[in-house]
Design a protein around this motif. Structure first.
Motif, PDB file in Angstrom:
ATOM      1  N   ILE A 305      96.604 -42.548 -60.704  1.00 31.91           N
ATOM      2  CA  ILE A 305      95.995 -42.375 -62.027  1.00 31.91           C
ATOM      3  C   ILE A 305      95.643 -43.726 -62.636  1.00 31.91           C
ATOM      4  O   ILE A 305      94.492 -43.970 -63.031  1.00 31.91           O
ATOM      5  CB  ILE A 305      96.943 -41.601 -62.970  1.00 31.91           C
ATOM      6  N   GLU A 306      96.620 -44.618 -62.729  1.00 32.97           N
ATOM      7  CA  GLU A 306      96.392 -45.910 -63.369  1.00 32.97           C
ATOM      8  C   GLU A 306      95.326 -46.711 -62.632  1.00 32.97           C
ATOM      9  O   GLU A 306      94.402 -47.246 -63.254  1.00 32.97           O
ATOM     10  CB  GLU A 306      97.694 -46.711 -63.424  1.00 32.97           C
ATOM     11  N   ASN A 307      95.434 -46.787 -61.323  1.00 32.06           N
ATOM     12  CA  ASN A 307      94.494 -47.605 -60.566  1.00 32.06           C
ATOM     13  C   ASN A 307      93.078 -47.043 -60.594  1.00 32.06           C
ATOM     14  O   ASN A 307      92.110 -47.803 -60.638  1.00 32.06           O
ATOM     15  CB  ASN A 307      94.964 -47.751 -59.121  1.00 32.06           C
ATOM     16  N   THR A 308      92.938 -45.738 -60.569  1.00 31.82           N
ATOM     17  CA  THR A 308      91.599 -45.146 -60.663  1.00 31.82           C
ATOM     18  C   THR A 308      90.977 -45.438 -62.018  1.00 31.82           C
ATOM     19  O   THR A 308      89.796 -45.791 -62.108  1.00 31.82           O
ATOM     20  CB  THR A 308      91.653 -43.625 -60.429  1.00 31.82           C
ATOM     21  N   SER A 309      91.764 -45.332 -63.080  1.00 30.42           N
ATOM     22  CA  SER A 309      91.245 -45.608 -64.415  1.00 30.42           C
ATOM     23  C   SER A 309      90.883 -47.084 -64.591  1.00 30.42           C
ATOM     24  O   SER A 309      89.849 -47.420 -65.191  1.00 30.42           O
ATOM     25  CB  SER A 309      92.266 -45.175 -65.470  1.00 30.42           C
ATOM     26  N   LEU A 310      91.729 -47.976 -64.069  1.00 31.44           N
ATOM     27  CA  LEU A 310      91.411 -49.404 -64.138  1.00 31.44           C
ATOM     28  C   LEU A 310      90.138 -49.714 -63.345  1.00 31.44           C
ATOM     29  O   LEU A 310      89.307 -50.520 -63.779  1.00 31.44           O
ATOM     30  CB  LEU A 310      92.581 -50.225 -63.583  1.00 31.44           C
ATOM     31  N   TRP A 311      90.004 -49.087 -62.196  1.00 35.50           N
ATOM     32  CA  TRP A 311      88.818 -49.262 -61.347  1.00 35.50           C
ATOM     33  C   TRP A 311      87.553 -48.842 -62.098  1.00 35.50           C
ATOM     34  O   TRP A 311      86.548 -49.552 -62.109  1.00 35.50           O
ATOM     35  CB  TRP A 311      89.029 -48.432 -60.087  1.00 35.50           C
ATOM     36  N   LEU A 312      87.613 -47.690 -62.757  1.00 32.29           N
ATOM     37  CA  LEU A 312      86.470 -47.198 -63.517  1.00 32.29           C
ATOM     38  C   LEU A 312      86.140 -48.104 -64.692  1.00 32.29           C
ATOM     39  O   LEU A 312      84.969 -48.369 -64.987  1.00 32.29           O
ATOM     40  CB  LEU A 312      86.754 -45.786 -64.029  1.00 32.29           C
ATOM     41  N   ARG A 313      87.165 -48.575 -65.396  1.00 31.53           N
ATOM     42  CA  ARG A 313      86.923 -49.455 -66.544  1.00 31.53           C
ATOM     43  C   ARG A 313      86.246 -50.751 -66.116  1.00 31.53           C
ATOM     44  O   ARG A 313      85.355 -51.259 -66.802  1.00 31.53           O
ATOM     45  CB  ARG A 313      88.240 -49.759 -67.260  1.00 31.53           C
ATOM     46  N   ASP A 314      86.663 -51.300 -64.995  1.00 34.97           N
ATOM     47  CA  ASP A 314      86.047 -52.527 -64.503  1.00 34.97           C
ATOM     48  C   ASP A 314      84.571 -52.316 -64.187  1.00 34.97           C
ATOM     49  O   ASP A 314      83.719 -53.154 -64.504  1.00 34.97           O
ATOM     50  CB  ASP A 314      86.782 -53.023 -63.249  1.00 34.97           C
ATOM     51  N   VAL A 315      84.268 -51.189 -63.541  1.00 33.60           N
ATOM     52  CA  VAL A 315      82.875 -50.888 -63.211  1.00 33.60           C
ATOM     53  C   VAL A 315      82.055 -50.705 -64.480  1.00 33.60           C
ATOM     54  O   VAL A 315      80.964 -51.263 -64.634  1.00 33.60           O
ATOM     55  CB  VAL A 315      82.783 -49.624 -62.334  1.00 33.60           C
ATOM     56  N   ALA A 316      82.573 -49.902 -65.412  1.00 30.42           N
ATOM     57  CA  ALA A 316      81.845 -49.611 -66.653  1.00 30.42           C
ATOM     58  C   ALA A 316      81.553 -50.875 -67.451  1.00 30.42           C
ATOM     59  O   ALA A 316      80.472 -51.017 -68.042  1.00 30.42           O
ATOM     60  CB  ALA A 316      82.640 -48.624 -67.502  1.00 30.42           C
ATOM     61  N   ALA A 317      82.502 -51.811 -67.463  1.00 31.32           N
ATOM     62  CA  ALA A 317      82.325 -53.049 -68.242  1.00 31.32           C
ATOM     63  C   ALA A 317      81.139 -53.857 -67.734  1.00 31.32           C
ATOM     64  O   ALA A 317      80.486 -54.565 -68.509  1.00 31.32           O
ATOM     65  CB  ALA A 317      83.598 -53.880 -68.187  1.00 31.32           C
ATOM     66  N   LYS A 318      80.836 -53.772 -66.444  1.00 32.03           N
ATOM     67  CA  LYS A 318      79.715 -54.518 -65.872  1.00 32.03           C
ATOM     68  C   LYS A 318      78.366 -53.979 -66.342  1.00 32.03           C
ATOM     69  O   LYS A 318      77.351 -54.686 -66.301  1.00 32.03           O
ATOM     70  CB  LYS A 318      79.775 -54.481 -64.343  1.00 32.03           C
ATOM     71  N   PHE A 319      78.329 -52.725 -66.811  1.00 32.52           N
ATOM     72  CA  PHE A 319      77.074 -52.104 -67.225  1.00 32.52           C
ATOM     73  C   PHE A 319      77.057 -51.742 -68.704  1.00 32.52           C
ATOM     74  O   PHE A 319      76.141 -51.063 -69.162  1.00 32.52           O
ATOM     75  CB  PHE A 319      76.824 -50.830 -66.391  1.00 32.52           C
ATOM     76  N   GLY A 320      78.066 -52.188 -69.445  1.00 34.56           N
ATOM     77  CA  GLY A 320      78.116 -51.866 -70.871  1.00 34.56           C
ATOM     78  C   GLY A 320      78.370 -50.394 -71.137  1.00 34.56           C
ATOM     79  O   GLY A 320      77.899 -49.846 -72.136  1.00 34.56           O
ATOM     80  N   LEU A 321      79.138 -49.749 -70.280  1.00 36.64           N
ATOM     81  CA  LEU A 321      79.382 -48.310 -70.385  1.00 36.64           C
ATOM     82  C   LEU A 321      80.831 -48.009 -70.757  1.00 36.64           C
ATOM     83  O   LEU A 321      81.381 -46.965 -70.399  1.00 36.64           O
ATOM     84  CB  LEU A 321      79.044 -47.629 -69.055  1.00 36.64           C
ATOM     85  N   GLU A 322      81.470 -48.923 -71.478  1.00 28.64           N
ATOM     86  CA  GLU A 322      82.896 -48.775 -71.777  1.00 28.64           C
ATOM     87  C   GLU A 322      83.209 -47.487 -72.535  1.00 28.64           C
ATOM     88  O   GLU A 322      84.172 -46.782 -72.219  1.00 28.64           O
ATOM     89  CB  GLU A 322      83.398 -49.973 -72.582  1.00 28.64           C
ATOM     90  N   GLU A 323      82.420 -47.163 -73.536  1.00 35.21           N
ATOM     91  CA  GLU A 323      82.697 -45.976 -74.348  1.00 35.21           C
ATOM     92  C   GLU A 323      82.573 -44.707 -73.508  1.00 35.21           C
ATOM     93  O   GLU A 323      83.419 -43.805 -73.586  1.00 35.21           O
ATOM     94  CB  GLU A 323      81.725 -45.915 -75.534  1.00 35.21           C
ATOM     95  N   GLN A 324      81.533 -44.645 -72.707  1.00 36.18           N
ATOM     96  CA  GLN A 324      81.334 -43.492 -71.837  1.00 36.18           C
ATOM     97  C   GLN A 324      82.476 -43.363 -70.837  1.00 36.18           C
ATOM     98  O   GLN A 324      82.956 -42.264 -70.548  1.00 36.18           O
ATOM     99  CB  GLN A 324      79.996 -43.643 -71.115  1.00 36.18           C
ATOM    100  N   ALA A 325      82.941 -44.502 -70.315  1.00 39.00           N
ATOM    101  CA  ALA A 325      84.037 -44.491 -69.352  1.00 39.00           C
ATOM    102  C   ALA A 325      85.329 -43.997 -69.979  1.00 39.00           C
ATOM    103  O   ALA A 325      86.092 -43.240 -69.357  1.00 39.00           O
ATOM    104  CB  ALA A 325      84.232 -45.880 -68.765  1.00 39.00           C
TER     105      ALA A 325
END
Length: 509
Positions: A305-325
């Motif tokens: 759970i934690e690692n998948t969420s951290l993985w997604l947050r890192d990806v989203a931050a690169k595209f400015g998609l933090e809120e959506q993530a």
């Protein structure tokens, strides 16, 4: 100078100061972080049992490539592992393209005469015959130990024969005696991909009519990410990660496993490269960034759970998609935690020992903590700097300190540790669970390409399978009553790391 300017990639002992012989505890190894170097001194074993060769992980990747022939330049027996790997090639092909397809491998079958006289002539003939017989897009020429010892130049042969064949010739250096870290095999495969497959064959002329299509393609590539897969990742895991990335409006270019050789150049055009396993990916992602300017994320393995969420947050931050993530993560985690509640009463108080490659072991250990199991031991096949953050996560959530054994398999140490720790459950490789099973410990394979392990779906599926396993462990208990391991009782009474120190002598000497 780039590593890729050389014919052969560096071994991981030199590039990453990776080690394979060390004993520690989860808190001890985690405390090496926090501003200090997490690198540790490699030890040696005065007694050692067999491990695997570089060829096994390298061939697992190369045999999956469609329209490719693997030409093994070594003794015939060096290719024996491909027989068992072909089942994965067939099921993987069926899952992706709707029909099973065998991997094709040939061998130059070097013998005593070739060792004396050299095998380059034999290799030339084999390349020409493989191209004539199969007409593949590529031929991967994989060097085992023999050509490395006698000095056969597979790169020179490939360069000489290339004008005579249509297939791209890809030399891969897998001489097992050159390194103790078999994960170097990943670097060997990526080395030839970087040197031979990342350049277009001929320039495409763009007409005015094509300009709109070019613009559309540029817009698509701006949302395309390279999603690295590994041979232990089945299509079901790829689909889970693609689902999560698509939810953020991103498109995944999945490679290298089961990717066509002609498609690798697409990796140079993506907006971002995302690692799913730093052990597997770091060498190639560094090259994509260095040579083609494709930035990369190489930290978390999306297991748990934690690692998948951290993985997604890192990806989203690169595209400015933090809120959506965050909305996606909140929804996925809430649904998952509710679904896991039925398993927790059985998991409470149960202990588990894990054995696998570095990141798979550590990320899976974190998943097991999250579903309510207590980790009491980890055997990781090697250690390098990328694992530092994972040890810190595990130490933070550990109920008590526990053993970490850095070992390239070494089942005699494993047997000793399991006899002492008496875990309720053991997670290891498909062919590495026998020791635990014969000691009466319930076992579960740590990966199977037909099962889900990755992402939020993977958490639930792993929990569901372990629940079933722990509900009825009678098979392993009865197995222990009827079979025994080949170790004397005196070994179980000895300290498990008796034969491990930095000088390669028994601590009792």
């Amino acid at each position: 100078m780039s590593y890729f300017d050389n014919k052969v990639p560096p071994k991981r002992e030199d590039r990453l100061q990776a080690v394979i012989a060390h004993k520690d505890s989860i808190c001890g190894i985690a405390n090496r972080g926090g501003g200090k170097s997490c690198l540790i001194q490699d030890g040696e074993r005065a007694f050692t049992q067999g491990t695997i060769c570089l060829l096994l992980p390298a061939l697992a990747m190369l045999n999956s490539l469609p329209d490719n022939v693997v030409l093994l330049h070594s003794a015939l027996g060096c290719g024996s592992c491909t027989h068992s790997q072909n089942a994965n090639v067939r099921t993987g092909s069926n899952a992706r393209w709707g029909k099973p397809k065998d991997g094709i491998w040939l061998s130059t079958a070097l013998d005593e005469t070739d060792v004396i006289n050299g095998g380059e002539g034999k290799l030339e003939q084999a390349i020409i015959e493989a191209d004539r017989r199969y007409r593949p897009a590529s031929i991967t020429i994989v060097a085992g130990c023999v050509p490395g010892i006698i000095g056969d130049d597979i790169d020179g042969v490939a360069q000489k024969v290339q004008p005579q064949v249509n297939a791209r010739l890809l030399p891969v250096h897998c001489e097992g005696f050159k390194t103790k870290i078999w994960a170097t095999a990943y670097d060997a495969v990526y080395h030839t991909i970087g040197r031979n497959l990342l350049v277009e064959r001929g320039e495409k002329q763009i007409t005015p009519q094509d300009e709109l299509e070019v613009f559309k393609e540029q817009q698509r590539l701006a949302r395309t990410v390279n999603l690295m897969n590994v041979s232990s990742m089945g299509r079901i895991d790829e689909l889970e990660l693609e689902r999560l990335l698509n939810s953020l409006g991103l498109e995944a270019n999945v490679f290298p496993v089961f990717a066509h050789p002609d498609s690798f150049v697409k990796a140079t055009r993506a907006a971002l490269s995302i690692s799913t396993c730093p052990t597997h990916d770091d060498y190639f992602l560094g090259y994509l960034e260095e040579r083609f300017g494709v930035p990369s994320l190489i930290q978390h393995m999306p297991i748990g759970i934690e690692n998948t969420s951290l993985w997604l947050r890192d990806v989203a931050a690169k595209f400015g998609l933090e809120e959506q993530a965050e909305l996606l993560i909140a929804s996925e985690e809430a649904e998952l935690r509710q679904a896991l509640e039925e398993f927790r009463p059985l998991f409470e108080g149960k202990t588990v020992f894990i054995s696998a490659g570095e990141f798979r072991a550590l990320a899976t250990a974190r998943l097991l903590q999250e579903i309510g199991l207590e980790v009491v031991g980890i055997r990781s096949f090697h250690h390098d700097e990328f694992a530092e953050v994972e040890y810190e996560k595990l130490a933070r959530e550990a109920k008590s300190d526990y053993v970490v054994d850095i070992a390239n398999v070494q089942p005699f140490e494993e047997a000793n540790l399991l006899k002492r720790l008496k875990p309720d459950l053991f997670l290891g490789h498909a062919n590495g669970n026998m020791t635990a099973a014969k000691l009466g410990v319930a076992t579960h394979v740590i990966y199977n390409t037909g099962l889900a392990y990755i992402g939020y779906r993977g958490v639930y599926e792993v929990a569901r399978r372990l629940y079933r396993q722990l509900s009825n462990p009678s098979y392993n208990k009865r197995l222990a009553e009827n079979v025994r391991l080949p170790y004397a009782e005196s070994w179980y009474q000895a300290e498990p790391f008796t034969y491990l120190n930095s000088r390669g002598r028994s601590v009792n000497e």
